[in-house]
Design a protein around this motif. Structure first.
Motif, short mmCIF file in Angstrom:
data_model
loop_
_atom_site.label_atom_id
_atom_site.label_comp_id
_atom_site.label_asym_id
_atom_site.label_seq_id
_atom_site.Cartn_x
_atom_site.Cartn_y
_atom_site.Cartn_z
N PRO A 136 38.18 54.61 -98.88
CA PRO A 136 39.63 54.27 -99.99
C PRO A 136 40.20 55.40 -100.49
O PRO A 136 39.52 56.11 -101.81
CB PRO A 136 38.80 52.88 -100.83
CG PRO A 136 37.76 53.39 -100.21
CD PRO A 136 37.06 54.10 -99.80
N ALA A 137 41.42 55.68 -100.07
CA ALA A 137 42.44 56.17 -101.13
C ALA A 137 42.92 55.82 -102.16
O ALA A 137 42.62 56.42 -103.09
CB ALA A 137 43.22 57.60 -99.77
N ASP A 138 43.27 54.53 -102.10
CA ASP A 138 44.53 54.17 -103.54
C ASP A 138 44.01 52.20 -103.29
O ASP A 138 43.03 52.09 -101.41
CB ASP A 138 44.89 54.30 -104.17
CG ASP A 138 46.42 53.88 -102.85
OD1 ASP A 138 46.43 52.97 -101.84
OD2 ASP A 138 47.37 55.44 -102.57
N HIS A 139 44.27 50.87 -103.59
CA HIS A 139 44.42 50.16 -103.29
C HIS A 139 44.76 49.81 -101.74
O HIS A 139 44.51 49.03 -101.16
CB HIS A 139 45.00 49.19 -104.12
CG HIS A 139 44.80 47.54 -103.92
ND1 HIS A 139 45.74 47.39 -103.43
CD2 HIS A 139 44.00 46.92 -104.42
CE1 HIS A 139 45.01 45.76 -103.28
NE2 HIS A 139 44.14 45.62 -104.05
N ASP A 140 46.12 50.30 -101.60
CA ASP A 140 46.47 50.08 -100.40
C ASP A 140 46.12 50.95 -99.22
O ASP A 140 46.95 51.03 -98.23
CB ASP A 140 47.99 50.16 -100.77
CG ASP A 140 48.38 48.89 -101.70
OD1 ASP A 140 47.44 48.22 -101.60
OD2 ASP A 140 49.21 49.24 -102.59
N HIS A 141 45.93 51.81 -99.08
CA HIS A 141 45.09 53.12 -98.01
C HIS A 141 43.74 53.09 -97.74
O HIS A 141 43.11 53.51 -98.60
CB HIS A 141 46.28 54.19 -98.31
CG HIS A 141 47.75 54.32 -99.04
ND1 HIS A 141 47.75 53.92 -100.02
CD2 HIS A 141 48.61 53.54 -97.25
CE1 HIS A 141 49.29 53.13 -99.56
NE2 HIS A 141 49.59 54.14 -98.03
N VAL A 142 43.53 53.21 -96.88
CA VAL A 142 42.12 53.84 -96.37
C VAL A 142 42.06 55.06 -95.55
O VAL A 142 42.75 54.24 -94.24
CB VAL A 142 41.35 52.78 -95.60
CG1 VAL A 142 39.98 53.01 -94.91
CG2 VAL A 142 41.21 51.23 -96.69
N HIS A 143 41.18 56.31 -95.50
CA HIS A 143 41.66 56.71 -94.83
C HIS A 143 40.36 56.54 -93.69
O HIS A 143 39.33 56.57 -93.89
CB HIS A 143 41.07 58.26 -95.24
CG HIS A 143 41.42 59.46 -94.32
ND1 HIS A 143 40.48 60.37 -95.03
CD2 HIS A 143 42.45 59.79 -93.92
CE1 HIS A 143 41.15 61.74 -94.34
NE2 HIS A 143 41.89 60.97 -93.01
N PHE A 144 40.60 56.71 -92.53
CA PHE A 144 39.08 56.64 -91.59
C PHE A 144 39.25 57.52 -90.53
O PHE A 144 40.39 57.77 -90.11
CB PHE A 144 39.87 54.93 -90.55
CG PHE A 144 39.06 54.31 -89.65
CD1 PHE A 144 37.62 54.36 -89.75
CD2 PHE A 144 39.29 54.37 -88.38
CE1 PHE A 144 36.46 54.27 -88.56
CE2 PHE A 144 38.04 54.21 -87.55
CZ PHE A 144 37.21 53.34 -87.89
N LEU A 145 38.00 58.18 -90.59
CA LEU A 145 38.00 60.00 -90.17
C LEU A 145 36.61 59.43 -88.98
O LEU A 145 35.63 58.83 -89.73
CB LEU A 145 37.09 60.22 -91.31
CG LEU A 145 37.97 62.00 -90.91
CD1 LEU A 145 38.77 62.81 -90.36
CD2 LEU A 145 36.84 62.52 -92.00
N GLY A 146 36.61 60.17 -87.71
CA GLY A 146 35.88 60.19 -86.95
C GLY A 146 35.36 61.68 -86.61
O GLY A 146 36.10 62.04 -86.69
N GLU A 147 34.00 61.87 -86.75
CA GLU A 147 33.68 62.98 -86.28
C GLU A 147 32.69 63.35 -85.43
O GLU A 147 31.85 62.24 -85.15
CB GLU A 147 33.20 63.75 -88.16
CG GLU A 147 34.36 63.86 -89.09
CD GLU A 147 33.81 64.10 -90.35
OE1 GLU A 147 34.05 65.64 -90.85
OE2 GLU A 147 33.65 63.09 -90.83
N SER A 148 32.35 64.52 -85.42
CA SER A 148 30.84 65.06 -84.12
C SER A 148 30.71 66.68 -84.74
O SER A 148 30.75 66.71 -85.07
CB SER A 148 31.68 64.39 -83.20
OG SER A 148 32.54 65.53 -82.08
N SER A 149 29.17 66.23 -83.94
CA SER A 149 28.49 67.49 -84.84
C SER A 149 27.70 67.96 -83.24
O SER A 149 27.52 67.18 -82.91
CB SER A 149 27.41 67.20 -85.63
OG SER A 149 26.67 68.50 -86.38
#
Length: 168
Positions: A136-149
């Motif tokens: 959650p970045a703030d009440h109105d935004h969510v950062h969704f991140l996909g990663e691999s290793s």
């Protein structure tokens, strides 16, 4: 298509299956033995609602997240501009003390689990080398991140980087 990109699209893209059945109707949510506490349920309170989804270079979509009455289970319905669909169930598993996630999309059905970090984000690990994080970045935004290793989780490469924006 590279495996990492396919994994990212699997979470993002949606499709219906023949005969009117959707991928979501073909799977069961993860098992749970009891409800979680109100304090645990409040960890995901920010996720309920309707969100516009955007990732550069891909079709936009809308996701609607509906919590259970006790807040310990969430149902996410995602639809893109082509009316393709995916379904995600998230619930707290008191046995493992982890949040479990089941995703059914056009490419596959898969399970992952995670715990909340001190910054309020949660990373769901499908394997020790594949994760997707809601931050959650703030009440109105969510950062969704996909990663691999490629080194067992010592370092991570971004596969996709998306933003959810809450609808008024």
């Amino acid at each position: 298509m590279p495996i990492g990109l396919r994994s990212a699209l699997a979470v993002l893209a949606l499709a219906t299956m023949g005969g009117g059945a959707t991928a979501a109707s073909a799977v069961r949510p993860p098992e749970t033995s009891a409800s979680c506490t109100p304090a645990l349920a409040s960890q995901f309170a920010w996720w309920a609602g309707t969100w516009d989804y955007a990732i550069p270079g891909y079709d936009p979509g809308v996701t609607t997240v509906t919590p259970s009455e006790d807040g310990c289970q969430l149902q996410e319905e995602f639809v893109d501009v082509g009316n393709k669909q995916a379904h995600t169930t998230i619930l707290f598993d008191p046995g493992s003390q982890r949040w479990k996630r089941l995703v059914a999309d056009p490419f596959r059905t898969y399970r992952s689990s995670g715990v909340f970090a001190p910054d309020g984000s949660i990373a769901f690990y499908e394997s020790p080398t594949e994760r997707e994080t809601y931050r959650p970045a703030d009440h109105d935004h969510v950062h969704f991140l996909g990663e691999s290793s490629k080194d067992g989780g010592k370092s991570w490469k971004i596969v996709f980087d998306a933003i959810f924006t809450r609808r008024p």
